[in-house]
Design a protein around this motif. Sequence first.
Motif, PDB file in Angstrom:
ATOM      1  N   MET A   1      -8.578 -25.664  43.383  1.00  0.00           N
ATOM      2  CA  MET A   1      -8.941 -24.256  43.272  1.00  0.00           C
ATOM      3  C   MET A   1      -9.114 -23.883  41.811  1.00  0.00           C
ATOM      4  O   MET A   1      -8.332 -24.273  40.957  1.00  0.00           O
ATOM      5  CB  MET A   1      -7.841 -23.379  43.891  1.00  0.00           C
ATOM      6  N   SER A   2     -10.135 -23.104  41.544  1.00  0.00           N
ATOM      7  CA  SER A   2     -10.448 -22.788  40.152  1.00  0.00           C
ATOM      8  C   SER A   2      -9.557 -21.718  39.573  1.00  0.00           C
ATOM      9  O   SER A   2      -9.312 -21.682  38.382  1.00  0.00           O
ATOM     10  CB  SER A   2     -11.910 -22.345  40.054  1.00  0.00           C
ATOM     11  N   SER A   3      -9.058 -20.833  40.427  1.00  0.00           N
ATOM     12  CA  SER A   3      -8.240 -19.741  39.911  1.00  0.00           C
ATOM     13  C   SER A   3      -6.833 -20.210  39.641  1.00  0.00           C
ATOM     14  O   SER A   3      -6.236 -20.936  40.398  1.00  0.00           O
ATOM     15  CB  SER A   3      -8.204 -18.580  40.922  1.00  0.00           C
ATOM     16  N   SER A   4      -6.290 -19.757  38.513  1.00  0.00           N
ATOM     17  CA  SER A   4      -4.926 -20.149  38.180  1.00  0.00           C
ATOM     18  C   SER A   4      -3.922 -19.596  39.160  1.00  0.00           C
ATOM     19  O   SER A   4      -2.824 -20.134  39.309  1.00  0.00           O
ATOM     20  CB  SER A   4      -4.594 -19.674  36.757  1.00  0.00           C
ATOM     21  N   SER A   5      -4.265 -18.515  39.842  1.00  0.00           N
ATOM     22  CA  SER A   5      -3.328 -17.924  40.792  1.00  0.00           C
ATOM     23  C   SER A   5      -3.528 -18.439  42.193  1.00  0.00           C
ATOM     24  O   SER A   5      -2.807 -18.072  43.100  1.00  0.00           O
ATOM     25  CB  SER A   5      -3.480 -16.387  40.795  1.00  0.00           C
ATOM     26  N   SER A   6      -4.527 -19.318  42.397  1.00  0.00           N
ATOM     27  CA  SER A   6      -4.797 -19.778  43.751  1.00  0.00           C
ATOM     28  C   SER A   6      -3.872 -20.907  44.161  1.00  0.00           C
ATOM     29  O   SER A   6      -3.600 -21.089  45.334  1.00  0.00           O
ATOM     30  CB  SER A   6      -6.257 -20.238  43.864  1.00  0.00           C
ATOM     31  N   ARG A   7      -3.408 -21.696  43.211  1.00  0.00           N
ATOM     32  CA  ARG A   7      -2.531 -22.808  43.552  1.00  0.00           C
ATOM     33  C   ARG A   7      -1.439 -22.896  42.504  1.00  0.00           C
ATOM     34  O   ARG A   7      -1.690 -23.267  41.365  1.00  0.00           O
ATOM     35  CB  ARG A   7      -3.327 -24.107  43.600  1.00  0.00           C
ATOM     36  N   THR A   8      -0.223 -22.523  42.848  1.00  0.00           N
ATOM     37  CA  THR A   8       0.901 -22.562  41.933  1.00  0.00           C
ATOM     38  C   THR A   8       2.016 -23.350  42.595  1.00  0.00           C
ATOM     39  O   THR A   8       2.001 -23.593  43.807  1.00  0.00           O
ATOM     40  CB  THR A   8       1.405 -21.140  41.632  1.00  0.00           C
ATOM     41  N   PRO A   9       3.026 -23.773  41.822  1.00  0.00           N
ATOM     42  CA  PRO A   9       4.168 -24.430  42.445  1.00  0.00           C
ATOM     43  C   PRO A   9       4.810 -23.593  43.553  1.00  0.00           C
ATOM     44  O   PRO A   9       5.311 -24.153  44.531  1.00  0.00           O
ATOM     45  CB  PRO A   9       5.127 -24.639  41.262  1.00  0.00           C
ATOM     46  N   LEU A  10       4.773 -22.259  43.424  1.00  0.00           N
ATOM     47  CA  LEU A  10       5.353 -21.414  44.462  1.00  0.00           C
ATOM     48  C   LEU A  10       4.611 -21.594  45.787  1.00  0.00           C
ATOM     49  O   LEU A  10       5.234 -21.689  46.852  1.00  0.00           O
ATOM     50  CB  LEU A  10       5.317 -19.946  44.046  1.00  0.00           C
ATOM     51  N   ILE A  11       3.267 -21.652  45.736  1.00  0.00           N
ATOM     52  CA  ILE A  11       2.484 -21.875  46.951  1.00  0.00           C
ATOM     53  C   ILE A  11       2.899 -23.188  47.603  1.00  0.00           C
ATOM     54  O   ILE A  11       3.125 -23.266  48.820  1.00  0.00           O
ATOM     55  CB  ILE A  11       0.976 -21.896  46.630  1.00  0.00           C
ATOM     56  N   ASP A  12       2.995 -24.247  46.807  1.00  0.00           N
ATOM     57  CA  ASP A  12       3.379 -25.545  47.358  1.00  0.00           C
ATOM     58  C   ASP A  12       4.807 -25.531  47.898  1.00  0.00           C
ATOM     59  O   ASP A  12       5.100 -26.162  48.916  1.00  0.00           O
ATOM     60  CB  ASP A  12       3.227 -26.631  46.296  1.00  0.00           C
ATOM     61  N   MET A  13       5.704 -24.823  47.224  1.00  0.00           N
ATOM     62  CA  MET A  13       7.077 -24.727  47.731  1.00  0.00           C
ATOM     63  C   MET A  13       7.130 -24.034  49.092  1.00  0.00           C
ATOM     64  O   MET A  13       7.832 -24.478  50.002  1.00  0.00           O
ATOM     65  CB  MET A  13       7.954 -23.968  46.728  1.00  0.00           C
ATOM     66  N   ILE A  14       6.374 -22.956  49.231  1.00  0.00           N
ATOM     67  CA  ILE A  14       6.353 -22.246  50.509  1.00  0.00           C
ATOM     68  C   ILE A  14       5.800 -23.152  51.596  1.00  0.00           C
ATOM     69  O   ILE A  14       6.328 -23.212  52.719  1.00  0.00           O
ATOM     70  CB  ILE A  14       5.532 -20.955  50.389  1.00  0.00           C
ATOM     71  N   LYS A  15       4.728 -23.880  51.271  1.00  0.00           N
ATOM     72  CA  LYS A  15       4.168 -24.819  52.239  1.00  0.00           C
ATOM     73  C   LYS A  15       5.183 -25.894  52.601  1.00  0.00           C
ATOM     74  O   LYS A  15       5.277 -26.305  53.763  1.00  0.00           O
ATOM     75  CB  LYS A  15       2.896 -25.460  51.673  1.00  0.00           C
ATOM     76  N   GLY A  16       5.931 -26.370  51.610  1.00  0.00           N
ATOM     77  CA  GLY A  16       6.939 -27.392  51.869  1.00  0.00           C
ATOM     78  C   GLY A  16       8.027 -26.907  52.808  1.00  0.00           C
ATOM     79  O   GLY A  16       8.426 -27.615  53.743  1.00  0.00           O
ATOM     80  N   MET A  17       8.505 -25.685  52.583  1.00  0.00           N
ATOM     81  CA  MET A  17       9.553 -25.134  53.456  1.00  0.00           C
ATOM     82  C   MET A  17       9.022 -24.900  54.865  1.00  0.00           C
ATOM     83  O   MET A  17       9.710 -25.174  55.858  1.00  0.00           O
ATOM     84  CB  MET A  17      10.105 -23.847  52.851  1.00  0.00           C
TER      85      MET A  17
ATOM     86  N   VAL B   1      -1.359 -17.549  56.704  1.00  0.00           N
ATOM     87  CA  VAL B   1      -1.509 -16.629  55.574  1.00  0.00           C
ATOM     88  C   VAL B   1      -1.888 -17.400  54.310  1.00  0.00           C
ATOM     89  O   VAL B   1      -2.802 -17.002  53.576  1.00  0.00           O
ATOM     90  CB  VAL B   1      -0.219 -15.814  55.357  1.00  0.00           C
ATOM     91  N   LEU B   2      -1.217 -18.512  54.056  1.00  0.00           N
ATOM     92  CA  LEU B   2      -1.551 -19.320  52.884  1.00  0.00           C
ATOM     93  C   LEU B   2      -2.965 -19.881  52.995  1.00  0.00           C
ATOM     94  O   LEU B   2      -3.686 -19.976  51.990  1.00  0.00           O
ATOM     95  CB  LEU B   2      -0.546 -20.461  52.729  1.00  0.00           C
ATOM     96  N   GLY B   3      -3.366 -20.252  54.216  1.00  0.00           N
ATOM     97  CA  GLY B   3      -4.725 -20.751  54.406  1.00  0.00           C
ATOM     98  C   GLY B   3      -5.759 -19.703  54.041  1.00  0.00           C
ATOM     99  O   GLY B   3      -6.766 -19.999  53.380  1.00  0.00           O
ATOM    100  N   GLY B   4      -5.527 -18.454  54.455  1.00  0.00           N
ATOM    101  CA  GLY B   4      -6.432 -17.375  54.093  1.00  0.00           C
ATOM    102  C   GLY B   4      -6.443 -17.118  52.600  1.00  0.00           C
ATOM    103  O   GLY B   4      -7.503 -16.888  51.996  1.00  0.00           O
ATOM    104  N   TYR B   5      -5.278 -17.158  51.986  1.00  0.00           N
ATOM    105  CA  TYR B   5      -5.160 -16.950  50.540  1.00  0.00           C
ATOM    106  C   TYR B   5      -5.990 -17.984  49.778  1.00  0.00           C
ATOM    107  O   TYR B   5      -6.771 -17.650  48.890  1.00  0.00           O
ATOM    108  CB  TYR B   5      -3.684 -17.040  50.146  1.00  0.00           C
ATOM    109  N   LEU B   6      -5.827 -19.258  50.149  1.00  0.00           N
ATOM    110  CA  LEU B   6      -6.536 -20.325  49.449  1.00  0.00           C
ATOM    111  C   LEU B   6      -8.021 -20.337  49.795  1.00  0.00           C
ATOM    112  O   LEU B   6      -8.853 -20.729  48.969  1.00  0.00           O
ATOM    113  CB  LEU B   6      -5.891 -21.674  49.779  1.00  0.00           C
ATOM    114  N   ALA B   7      -8.368 -19.887  51.006  1.00  0.00           N
ATOM    115  CA  ALA B   7      -9.786 -19.793  51.365  1.00  0.00           C
ATOM    116  C   ALA B   7     -10.485 -18.742  50.507  1.00  0.00           C
ATOM    117  O   ALA B   7     -11.600 -18.954  50.020  1.00  0.00           O
ATOM    118  CB  ALA B   7      -9.936 -19.457  52.845  1.00  0.00           C
ATOM    119  N   ALA B   8      -9.829 -17.598  50.320  1.00  0.00           N
ATOM    120  CA  ALA B   8     -10.414 -16.568  49.451  1.00  0.00           C
ATOM    121  C   ALA B   8     -10.575 -17.091  48.031  1.00  0.00           C
ATOM    122  O   ALA B   8     -11.576 -16.821  47.355  1.00  0.00           O
ATOM    123  CB  ALA B   8      -9.539 -15.314  49.464  1.00  0.00           C
TER     124      ALA B   8
END
Length: 373
Positions: free
Chosen positions: A1-17, A61-68
Amino acid sequence: MSSSSSRTPLIDMIKGMACATIVWHHLVFYGPMSDIAQPLAPTLMAWLSTYGRMAVQVFLVLGGYLAAASLAPQGLARFDHAGSAIAKRFVRLVVPYAVALMLSVLVSALVRPVMDHPSVPDQPSLSQLVANALLLQDIVGKDALSAGVWYVAIDFQLFALVVLVLAGIRALPGTWARRHAAGLTRASMVVGAAASLWVFNRMGELDMWALYFLGAYGLGMLAYWAVRAPDPRGWVVAIVLLGGVALALDFRGRIALAVFTALCLVAALRSTRVQSWRGVEPLVRLGQMSYSVFLVHFSVCLLVNAVVSQVWPDSPVLNALGMVLAFGLSLAAGRVLYLRVERHVPSWTTALRWQLGLVGAGMLVVMTSHWAA
């Protein structure tokens, strides 16, 4: 993802949990190890069986976030051709998916003679194999070859639907349409999310279609635009109104979780401190390979269930340890699938090869069973 806010460690942590929750939900829900271990932690087992599946809403929700973030970070379609974008998504999804389903077919055949349990999939038919390979199993009324694979089909439908909407808006004629394309895109997503949350998501017979899940996915898209907006208040109000009306019409815990997740994303990812946080490394790594873990865990859990139920059929402690072992092996198998398959850029040739391999493996299982009989 090109946006710095589109993929952060927090996103990956939420996906992991969320991924870990889904794996444990299936471990508890399908058994038989959980049936024997249940007296050791009945409350936890009951919670995981009943509510663990709601972690899927977090993924939506994360899928929609990353799709946008990838398709329309500014509200304008950033892909060249809709067909190409959809085809790339299909190939990315289906290559590790086909590998995992092939493993599921083979493991199911291996354990079927020794474990008579409802969690073991029946011997597949040719039409079932083809339907699963093409992500059409629920639409054509065929059983899934593995637990949770319905989500892959829904994810693809949602992505394709958003791409087609964006492409349609971009193709509208006239100067006014071109000038207001970003606003039309965002308005269409709000309307689509409202229709899903207020109408379609209340119709259980539609749960094989994207419209049923578009509400949570749309909330994720709105959350992304809220994170990027100079003033997020309008987007936050939209999320609250969409969710509030939906819950007032028909309270659904899964929708409440989707609204909560979207609002938390906005609050967290507008924080510079959170964006710069490197996260908890094991959860970040799990989030990065969560798709592969999600795909492969059922086969691993099925195999461990078969072994433990045969060797220690009556020991609650050993069956509980077997569940822990199955979880750990699921992460290990998911990592292998992630490193060897998912991380590599696939092609149509690769996708076709693995889809044919899935169908071939299934038919080999069927023929072997007939010969043995």
